[in-house]
Enzyme design. Structure first.
Site, short mmCIF file in Angstrom:
data_model
loop_
_atom_site.label_atom_id
_atom_site.label_comp_id
_atom_site.label_asym_id
_atom_site.label_seq_id
_atom_site.Cartn_x
_atom_site.Cartn_y
_atom_site.Cartn_z
N ARG A 107 -30.01 7.47 6.42
CA ARG A 107 -29.79 6.52 7.52
C ARG A 107 -31.17 6.00 7.91
O ARG A 107 -32.05 6.77 8.28
CB ARG A 107 -29.13 7.21 8.72
CG ARG A 107 -29.23 6.37 9.99
CD ARG A 107 -28.36 6.86 11.11
NE ARG A 107 -26.96 6.62 10.81
CZ ARG A 107 -25.98 6.72 11.70
NH1 ARG A 107 -26.25 7.08 12.95
NH2 ARG A 107 -24.74 6.48 11.36
N HIS A 134 -23.00 -0.62 7.14
CA HIS A 134 -22.59 0.78 7.38
C HIS A 134 -21.33 1.05 6.55
O HIS A 134 -20.24 1.21 7.08
CB HIS A 134 -22.31 0.95 8.88
CG HIS A 134 -22.20 2.38 9.32
ND1 HIS A 134 -22.44 3.46 8.49
CD2 HIS A 134 -21.86 2.91 10.53
CE1 HIS A 134 -22.26 4.58 9.17
NE2 HIS A 134 -21.91 4.28 10.41
N GLN A 137 -18.72 4.08 7.12
CA GLN A 137 -17.85 3.92 8.28
C GLN A 137 -16.59 3.16 7.90
O GLN A 137 -15.47 3.53 8.29
CB GLN A 137 -18.60 3.18 9.39
CG GLN A 137 -17.76 2.95 10.63
CD GLN A 137 -17.39 4.24 11.31
OE1 GLN A 137 -18.24 5.06 11.60
NE2 GLN A 137 -16.10 4.46 11.58
N ASP A 225 -17.47 -2.55 18.72
CA ASP A 225 -18.63 -1.68 18.48
C ASP A 225 -19.56 -1.89 19.66
O ASP A 225 -19.39 -2.84 20.45
CB ASP A 225 -19.30 -2.04 17.14
CG ASP A 225 -20.40 -1.06 16.73
OD1 ASP A 225 -20.52 0.02 17.36
OD2 ASP A 225 -21.15 -1.36 15.78
N CYS A 264 -16.21 2.57 15.88
CA CYS A 264 -16.87 3.58 15.04
C CYS A 264 -17.48 4.71 15.87
O CYS A 264 -17.74 5.78 15.33
CB CYS A 264 -17.93 2.92 14.16
SG CYS A 264 -19.33 2.23 15.05
N ARG A 292 -14.29 10.07 8.54
CA ARG A 292 -15.63 9.99 7.94
C ARG A 292 -15.79 11.14 6.95
O ARG A 292 -16.31 10.96 5.85
CB ARG A 292 -16.71 10.10 9.03
CG ARG A 292 -16.78 8.93 10.00
CD ARG A 292 -17.24 7.66 9.32
NE ARG A 292 -18.54 7.81 8.69
CZ ARG A 292 -19.71 7.70 9.32
NH1 ARG A 292 -19.75 7.37 10.58
NH2 ARG A 292 -20.86 7.85 8.66
#
Ligand code: CP
Ligand code: NVA
Length: 306
Positions: A107, A134, A137, A225, A264, A292
């Site tokens: 990340r 991402h 996700q 988000d 998320c 996930r």
């Protein structure tokens, strides 16, 4: 060996295979204590480095647990504590880590860091979020949608708010999984044209709609988000711009009656979404968080050709 860098860079039938495998693995361990090893141990004797240059709860824990369930072991590393954070090149870091571990998840901020790591690593590299995308996700989100509502192909997804990294991966997924996506937010926060063009090139209908009420008509899924992502420095200005795009009960009522709500996480309650929606009957946010784990286990298997 395969890198998992982005949804648009991964073959569509492989992506479908990963979602189906994730669902099977999830079903096979229903009701078992979380530490129970899977019957299949494709990561036995494998070491996986998990590198974080930004904070994380879900990505950190779900990868760590997933590796263990598949029989492997993890090294959870903070970028700031590595020489990487003190001037050692990404290429050298990639070459060194490849001598110690069998797979790397990172990340990071700049997408170039991820790409350089993948270019020089001789083991698979997985994108655990950059400023631009991402993908892990959205693999979890596809799995979640299909568990609740069946195939996502042909469905209408509405993204509300900032056209950020998670939105970008949703647009990639629209192209690869064959659904339509309407973005509703202020023009200054539109997703990058490249992401929109990819989805359109695959035949998806991508709409940019400034009016949130119009955008949600006929929606099967509404997604929000955070208004301010981890790499963002425009907090105050964005709050004002994004207020009309808050997901609340009024907005949900404009979608199909069985529409799902996704986020998320982490969520900022009463900002991008109200508590009534987050904790309401259409919200599947904790299924997304759980998925996930299952989706990434399938991604890791695919990376290792297992
Ligand atoms: N959704 C997500 O990636 O969460 P974390 O930042 O907690 O990993
Ligand atoms: N868009 C958010 C997602 C967090 C998981 C961020 O980048 O901060």
């Amino acid at each position: 060996m395969n890198h998992f860098l982005d949804i648009h860079k991964t073959n569509a039938s492989d992506l479908r295979g990963m979602i189906d495998q994730a669902r099977k693995m999830k079903d096979a361990r229903k009701g078992l204590p979380k530490g129970t090893p899977d019957a299949d141990q494709p990561l036995a004797n494998h070491l996986v480095a998990l590198i974080f240059e930004k904070p994380s709860t879900r990505t950190r824990v779900s990868f760590d647990v997933g590796v263990r369930q598949l029989g492997g072991q993890t090294l959870v590393l903070s970028g700031a504590d590595m020489q990487l954070g003190h001037g050692e090149s990404i290429a050298d870091t990639a070459r060194v880590l490849s001598r110690y571990v069998d797979m790397i998840m990172i990340r990071t901020f700049d997408e170039a860091t991820l790409l350089e790591l993948a270019e020089h690593a001789t083991v698979p590299v997985i994108n655990g979020l950059t400023d631009r995308t991402h993908p892990c996700q959205i693999m979890a989100d596809i799995l979640t949608f299909e568990e609740h509502h069946g195939p996502i192909k042909g469905k209408k997804v509405v993204w509300t708010g900032d056209g950020n990294n998670v939105c970008a991966s949703f647009l990639h997924a629209a192209g690869q999984f064959g659904f339509d996506l309407t973005f509703t937010g202020p023009e200054s926060l539109d997703p990058e044209q490249e992401f929109v063009d990819f989805a359109r090139s695959k035949g998806s209908t991508i709409t940019l709609e400034r009016d949130a009420d119009k955008a949600v008509e006929g929606a099967d899924l509404i997604v929000a988000d955070t208004w301010v992502s981890m790499h963002d420095d425009k907090a105050a200005a964005k709050h004002n711009l994004l207020q009309p795009y808050q997901v609340n009960e009024h907005l949900m009522a404009g979608a199909k009656s069985d529409a799902l709500f996704m986020h998320c996480l982490p969520a900022y309650r009463e900002q991008e979404v109200t508590t009534a929606v987050l904790d309401g009957p259409q919200s599947v946010i904790f299924d997304e968080a759980e998925n996930r784990l299952h989706a990434q286990k399938a991604v890791m298997r695919w990376c290792l050709g297992k």
